[in-house]
Structure formats: structure tokens, C-alpha cells
Design a protein around this motif. Sequence first.
Motif, PDB file in Angstrom:
ATOM      1  N   PHE A 281      40.903  36.464  34.226  1.00 39.24           N
ATOM      2  CA  PHE A 281      41.994  36.830  35.304  1.00 39.24           C
ATOM      3  C   PHE A 281      41.339  37.718  36.557  1.00 39.24           C
ATOM      4  N   ILE A 282      41.528  37.019  37.849  1.00 34.38           N
ATOM      5  CA  ILE A 282      40.980  38.225  38.756  1.00 34.38           C
ATOM      6  C   ILE A 282      42.077  38.459  39.838  1.00 34.38           C
TER       7      ILE A 282
ATOM      8  N   PHE B  32      42.440  32.742  36.797  1.00 33.96           N
ATOM      9  CA  PHE B  32      43.880  32.771  36.875  1.00 33.96           C
ATOM     10  C   PHE B  32      43.783  33.944  37.763  1.00 33.96           C
ATOM     11  N   LEU B  33      44.502  33.585  39.084  1.00 29.59           N
ATOM     12  CA  LEU B  33      44.745  34.593  39.979  1.00 29.59           C
ATOM     13  C   LEU B  33      45.797  35.321  39.616  1.00 29.59           C
ATOM     14  N   HIS B  34      45.531  36.658  39.137  1.00 32.32           N
ATOM     15  CA  HIS B  34      46.745  37.344  38.148  1.00 32.32           C
ATOM     16  C   HIS B  34      46.328  38.510  37.586  1.00 32.32           C
ATOM     17  N   VAL B  35      47.146  39.512  37.790  1.00 33.29           N
ATOM     18  CA  VAL B  35      47.091  41.045  36.903  1.00 33.29           C
ATOM     19  C   VAL B  35      48.325  41.443  37.447  1.00 33.29           C
ATOM     20  N   LEU B  36      48.254  42.159  38.531  1.00 38.06           N
ATOM     21  CA  LEU B  36      49.538  42.798  39.223  1.00 38.06           C
ATOM     22  C   LEU B  36      49.326  42.275  40.702  1.00 38.06           C
ATOM     23  N   GLY B  37      50.256  42.420  41.336  1.00 33.16           N
ATOM     24  CA  GLY B  37      50.128  41.911  42.855  1.00 33.16           C
ATOM     25  C   GLY B  37      50.654  40.482  43.000  1.00 33.16           C
ATOM     26  N   GLU B  38      50.998  40.059  44.223  1.00 33.10           N
ATOM     27  CA  GLU B  38      51.349  38.894  44.735  1.00 33.10           C
ATOM     28  C   GLU B  38      50.073  38.200  45.175  1.00 33.10           C
ATOM     29  N   PRO B  39      49.425  37.253  44.854  1.00 26.99           N
ATOM     30  CA  PRO B  39      48.256  36.733  45.627  1.00 26.99           C
ATOM     31  C   PRO B  39      48.369  36.277  46.838  1.00 26.99           C
ATOM     32  N   MET B  40      49.487  35.568  47.205  1.00 21.68           N
ATOM     33  CA  MET B  40      49.814  35.172  48.485  1.00 21.68           C
ATOM     34  C   MET B  40      50.178  36.100  49.324  1.00 21.68           C
ATOM     35  N   LEU B  41      50.045  37.304  49.147  1.00 22.12           N
ATOM     36  CA  LEU B  41      50.191  38.505  49.976  1.00 22.12           C
ATOM     37  C   LEU B  41      48.737  38.755  50.587  1.00 22.12           C
ATOM     38  N   HIS B  42      47.921  38.404  49.929  1.00 25.40           N
ATOM     39  CA  HIS B  42      46.534  38.535  50.580  1.00 25.40           C
ATOM     40  C   HIS B  42      46.446  38.033  51.825  1.00 25.40           C
TER      41      HIS B  42
ATOM     42  N   HIS C 239      39.459  35.384  24.083  1.00 21.61           N
ATOM     43  CA  HIS C 239      40.351  34.514  24.695  1.00 21.61           C
ATOM     44  C   HIS C 239      40.187  34.649  26.349  1.00 21.61           C
ATOM     45  N   HIS C 240      40.073  35.979  26.803  1.00 21.10           N
ATOM     46  CA  HIS C 240      40.274  36.254  28.275  1.00 21.10           C
ATOM     47  C   HIS C 240      39.673  37.486  28.581  1.00 21.10           C
ATOM     48  N   PHE C 241      39.349  38.068  29.711  1.00 22.35           N
ATOM     49  CA  PHE C 241      39.151  39.171  30.253  1.00 22.35           C
ATOM     50  C   PHE C 241      39.736  39.192  31.552  1.00 22.35           C
ATOM     51  N   ALA C 242      39.633  40.280  32.335  1.00 24.82           N
ATOM     52  CA  ALA C 242      39.990  40.472  33.576  1.00 24.82           C
ATOM     53  C   ALA C 242      39.360  41.513  34.600  1.00 24.82           C
ATOM     54  N   VAL C 243      39.468  41.081  35.680  1.00 24.66           N
ATOM     55  CA  VAL C 243      38.827  41.881  36.697  1.00 24.66           C
ATOM     56  C   VAL C 243      39.854  42.269  37.844  1.00 24.66           C
ATOM     57  N   LEU C 244      39.920  43.686  37.757  1.00 23.66           N
ATOM     58  CA  LEU C 244      40.834  44.297  38.665  1.00 23.66           C
ATOM     59  C   LEU C 244      40.588  44.311  40.263  1.00 23.66           C
ATOM     60  N   SER C 245      41.360  44.677  41.185  1.00 21.33           N
ATOM     61  CA  SER C 245      41.042  44.513  42.666  1.00 21.33           C
ATOM     62  C   SER C 245      39.810  45.327  42.937  1.00 21.33           C
ATOM     63  N   ASP C 246      39.934  46.406  42.244  1.00 25.52           N
ATOM     64  CA  ASP C 246      38.802  47.649  42.704  1.00 25.52           C
ATOM     65  C   ASP C 246      37.648  47.211  41.667  1.00 25.52           C
TER      66      ASP C 246
ATOM     67  N   VAL D  76      32.447  38.100  42.712  1.00 31.20           N
ATOM     68  CA  VAL D  76      32.957  38.029  41.147  1.00 31.20           C
ATOM     69  C   VAL D  76      33.127  36.569  40.645  1.00 31.20           C
ATOM     70  N   ALA D  77      33.399  35.848  41.403  1.00 29.92           N
ATOM     71  CA  ALA D  77      33.524  34.282  40.987  1.00 29.92           C
ATOM     72  C   ALA D  77      32.262  33.672  40.453  1.00 29.92           C
ATOM     73  N   VAL D  78      31.297  34.087  41.138  1.00 34.44           N
ATOM     74  CA  VAL D  78      29.987  33.538  40.787  1.00 34.44           C
ATOM     75  C   VAL D  78      29.446  33.979  39.255  1.00 34.44           C
ATOM     76  N   GLN D  79      29.764  35.252  39.158  1.00 34.89           N
ATOM     77  CA  GLN D  79      29.619  35.789  37.788  1.00 34.89           C
ATOM     78  C   GLN D  79      30.567  35.233  36.679  1.00 34.89           C
ATOM     79  N   VAL D  80      32.015  35.172  37.096  1.00 35.12           N
ATOM     80  CA  VAL D  80      32.716  34.585  36.172  1.00 35.12           C
ATOM     81  C   VAL D  80      32.549  33.183  35.838  1.00 35.12           C
ATOM     82  N   LYS D  81      31.996  32.259  36.852  1.00 29.97           N
ATOM     83  CA  LYS D  81      31.892  30.983  36.338  1.00 29.97           C
ATOM     84  C   LYS D  81      31.239  30.352  35.269  1.00 29.97           C
ATOM     85  N   PRO D  82      30.048  30.986  34.780  1.00 27.32           N
ATOM     86  CA  PRO D  82      29.404  30.417  33.656  1.00 27.32           C
ATOM     87  C   PRO D  82      30.101  31.057  32.309  1.00 27.32           C
TER      88      PRO D  82
END
Length: 275
Positions: A8-9, A52-62, A207-214, A40-46
Motif C-alpha cells: 500500500f502506498i 494499492f494506492l491506499h491507506v488514508l486520503g483520496e489519491p485523486m486529490l493529489h 501478505h502486505h505492508f504500507a508506506v505512508l505519505s510521510d 518508493v516504487a523502485v524499492q517496492v517493485k521487487p
Amino acid sequence: MARFRRAFIEITNRCNLSCSFCARSTRPPRVMTPDEFRSVAVQVKPLAGGVFLHVLGEPMLHPEFPAILSAASELGLKVTLVTNGTLIDRFGPGIFREPCLAQVSPSLQALSALPPEKWEEALGRLIDFARSRPPALTVVFRLRGADDPFSLAARSALLAAFPGYAPDPGKRRLKLAERTFFAGGGLFSWPGSGPGGGKTGCLGLRHHFAVLSDLRVVPCCIDCDGAMALGDLREKPLAEILSSPEAAALRASIAGRGPMPAHCAGCGFRAMADE
């Protein structure tokens, strides 16, 4: 093979709605820059099979959402966009043809924050979006809630728009049309907001982990305030953070192979492999 099924990013923790069922974060509003996302994505890919563009917030507000998707496409990521759906038209239909974008998951429960005439209009736009989606894109409408008036009305309106729906074999969802589905589920208690469910095990950090916007790394998308943050990507690489002894100990604890962390024990969400 990827170690995790998904990552989750959170590209922003800002949202244009204030939903009663959502967590109340103490973090200041922040937007992940396109350069930060790429790093972040370069490190997540492997490490993860999908993003998933998700944790809190609305991604399309970016404000630079198209640049985020463009970077994901360049890196060959498989992306699921989790959205409240109210900004589905913001960047035009072409944005959904980005090669990275595999699935859009509108959270219909978010529409309950709107007056009836507004949520009905928003749902209508989402139905139109699903009907005109690019051929390779999957749309999964999600609705957490069952017997409250909004959930009953929203579900009825959605199913009426797709009268040919049928159970999806082997899945806990309905097939509405080609590559268009409805998945229901119950509401749950966020950590600290209720008694939870006597949790004895979860798939966080397996199964998963997440990276917060900070740029902090957390074990799951429910740890939206970083209460169990394992590290900061501005200080250490992702692979090092996730392979640390601290991460291994937390993974075992979350899985139930030791005392359940207090933060997890008060969480009502069940992170199952097919969620």
C-alpha cells in the motif's frame, strides 16, 4: 518471486470527504511528491506483486496524480486505485488508460458522507465510468455495511443498474458485467476506536505492508498513524527496514506466534488473503 502480495502506498493523506467510518489521523496533511513516489516504487517493485494506492486520503486529490500513474507505468507496476469516487472525472477518461492501472476500486460507503441527491449523482457517475471503462481495466465496487438505510439504497441502485449480475465463481463478490464486480463486507473498528474483535492473528508484514505519505513504513494499511512504524525511507532502504530483526519480531507477533501487539488486538479488521 515477490515476498509480499501487495504494498500500500499512500500518495496523500488528504481527503475531500469526512466519513464517519474512517479513522481520524493525527498526522499533518501531506502529499508525496512524484520524485518521492518514484523512489518508493523502485524499492517496492521487487518486493510486492502489486501496489494499492491506499491507506488514508483520496489519491485523486493529489495535484500531480497523472505524474504518479505515469511513473508507475514506466516502472511496470500493477496498480489498484482505491478511491471514494467523487473525483472520478477530475483528470479526464484518458488517465484510466495508463498501462499500470489494473483495477479501480470505488468505496461506495464513502458516498454516505454526501446528501442523498449528491451521493445518487456520484454513484451515477461511477456507474457510467464502469460502463465506459477501458477494456483492460477491472472495476470493483466495494461497500462496507449491510442493513443501514444508505447501504441498502446504494446496493439496490447499483444492482438495478446491472440487472444481469450473478455470483462470481470462487469469489465472495458479484459479477455485474464484464470485468465489473461488487464486493460487500462489514464495517470494522479501527484500532483505538472500539473493542476490536479479539484478534488472534493477521497477515500484516506477511501478505502486505504500507508506506505512508510521510515515507514511514508500517505493517498494514490500518496502521494509518504509524503507531508501529518500522522505519523511515528517508533514513534506510525499504528492503533493510522490512528485513530487520524488529520487523521479524513484529511479523511473528502479528501472526499470533507471540503476544498480539496492543494496537492490533484492538483492531476489528481481518486481513485475509483474498481481501
